[in-house]
Design a protein around this motif. Sequence first.
Motif, PDB file in Angstrom:
ATOM      1  N   LYS A 147      -0.734   5.621 -11.192  1.00 54.12           N
ATOM      2  CA  LYS A 147      -0.431   5.286  -9.806  1.00 54.12           C
ATOM      3  C   LYS A 147      -1.723   4.970  -9.046  1.00 54.12           C
ATOM      4  CE  LYS A 147       3.860   7.919  -9.288  1.00 54.12           C
ATOM      5  NZ  LYS A 147       4.092   8.151 -10.710  1.00 54.12           N
TER       6      LYS A 147
ATOM      7  N   SER B  80      -4.468   5.099  -6.101  1.00 52.29           N
ATOM      8  CA  SER B  80      -4.982   6.275  -5.407  1.00 52.29           C
ATOM      9  C   SER B  80      -4.273   6.498  -4.070  1.00 52.29           C
ATOM     10  CB  SER B  80      -6.489   6.135  -5.185  1.00 52.29           C
ATOM     11  OG  SER B  80      -6.780   4.968  -4.439  1.00 52.29           O
ATOM     12  N   ALA B  81      -3.747   5.411  -3.504  1.00 55.32           N
ATOM     13  CA  ALA B  81      -3.049   5.509  -2.221  1.00 55.32           C
ATOM     14  C   ALA B  81      -1.552   5.698  -2.387  1.00 55.32           C
ATOM     15  CB  ALA B  81      -3.324   4.253  -1.389  1.00 55.32           C
ATOM     16  N   TYR B  82      -1.091   6.025  -3.598  1.00 53.94           N
ATOM     17  CA  TYR B  82       0.351   6.151  -3.833  1.00 53.94           C
ATOM     18  C   TYR B  82       0.955   7.163  -2.877  1.00 53.94           C
ATOM     19  CZ  TYR B  82       4.827   6.903  -6.106  1.00 53.94           C
ATOM     20  OH  TYR B  82       6.169   7.013  -6.361  1.00 53.94           O
ATOM     21  N   ASP B  83       2.066   6.767  -2.266  1.00 52.06           N
ATOM     22  CA  ASP B  83       2.720   7.618  -1.284  1.00 52.06           C
ATOM     23  C   ASP B  83       4.223   7.388  -1.344  1.00 52.06           C
ATOM     24  OD1 ASP B  83       3.554   9.113   0.852  1.00 52.06           O
ATOM     25  OD2 ASP B  83       2.600   7.862   2.387  1.00 52.06           O
ATOM     26  N   PRO B  84       4.982   8.346  -1.869  1.00 55.92           N
ATOM     27  CA  PRO B  84       6.439   8.172  -1.946  1.00 55.92           C
ATOM     28  C   PRO B  84       7.069   7.870  -0.589  1.00 55.92           C
ATOM     29  CG  PRO B  84       5.750  10.083  -3.216  1.00 55.92           C
ATOM     30  CD  PRO B  84       4.549   9.628  -2.444  1.00 55.92           C
ATOM     31  N   ALA B  85       6.453   8.360   0.479  1.00 58.42           N
ATOM     32  CA  ALA B  85       7.005   8.124   1.809  1.00 58.42           C
ATOM     33  C   ALA B  85       6.891   6.667   2.238  1.00 58.42           C
ATOM     34  CB  ALA B  85       6.296   9.012   2.836  1.00 58.42           C
ATOM     35  N   SER B  86       6.050   5.893   1.532  1.00 57.01           N
ATOM     36  CA  SER B  86       5.924   4.471   1.869  1.00 57.01           C
ATOM     37  C   SER B  86       7.131   3.660   1.411  1.00 57.01           C
ATOM     38  CB  SER B  86       4.643   3.889   1.243  1.00 57.01           C
ATOM     39  OG  SER B  86       4.774   3.743  -0.159  1.00 57.01           O
TER      40      SER B  86
ATOM     41  N   THR C 194       0.851  -1.188   0.000  1.00 59.45           N
ATOM     42  CA  THR C 194       0.000   0.000   0.000  1.00 59.45           C
ATOM     43  C   THR C 194       0.888   1.240   0.000  1.00 59.45           C
ATOM     44  OG1 THR C 194      -1.719  -1.160   1.233  1.00 59.45           O
ATOM     45  CG2 THR C 194      -1.811   1.243   1.233  1.00 59.45           C
ATOM     46  N   GLY C 195       0.653   2.104  -0.979  1.00 58.18           N
ATOM     47  CA  GLY C 195       1.502   3.279  -1.143  1.00 58.18           C
ATOM     48  C   GLY C 195       2.352   3.185  -2.387  1.00 58.18           C
TER      49      GLY C 195
END
Length: 217
Positions: A180, A182-188, A169-170
């Motif tokens: 990407k 919808s939950a894409y998160d570079p911090a993940s 997830t992320g």
Amino acid sequence: MRRRTTMAAVIMAAMVMTGCSSASGWSEMRAHPAAIGTPGAGFAPPTPLAPEATYAPEAGSWDGVRPPAGYRVVLLTVGDDAPTATLVNAVQDWAAETRADLRVVHADADMIDGAVEAMQMNPDLIISAGDALVDPLATVTANHLDRQFLIIGAELAEPTENVTAADWTGAAYRGEGLGKASAYDPASFTPERAAAAVRAGVTSVLTGQRGIVLWIE
């Protein structure tokens, strides 16, 4: 379909023009090397998964498996963004720890040419790091079923049996217009999660659980 056929012809032509091996690679392809060790409980489902299935192994269930020394790996990478750099570092750390024979192909100039170069080096496994590689690999991998690929931090929309992915997830970039998650998160893309994805993904390939998506919690 027409685009895929055309791209396949381009790839085959490139391989013929440049020969079937590379001076910086290994002499020839070889049979799948055997894993050293056995995965822990919860790494694999009780029944074999269908191609393209997603499975979340128990955390750390891959820790008891490593490749044989000298396992041939090409890291195919593109881009210098922070998530990609984290993935690259994780692969390099894993290779140093396991004594894998690691070569790196930077595909920024031409991603298809980079994938062809990686295949010509005759590795046991090609590991992909960088979202931009997803679309080119969708074509390359489908036309070279004898080569094993592991995609870290992304996945193909319709992978063939030679493509394994490790995602979370992320991450979960799928390309082909899907973009990407919808939950894409570079911090993940943390060092810890990237390291787990590399180890879980390689374990899956080594133990014959290929063509699936491993979901790292």
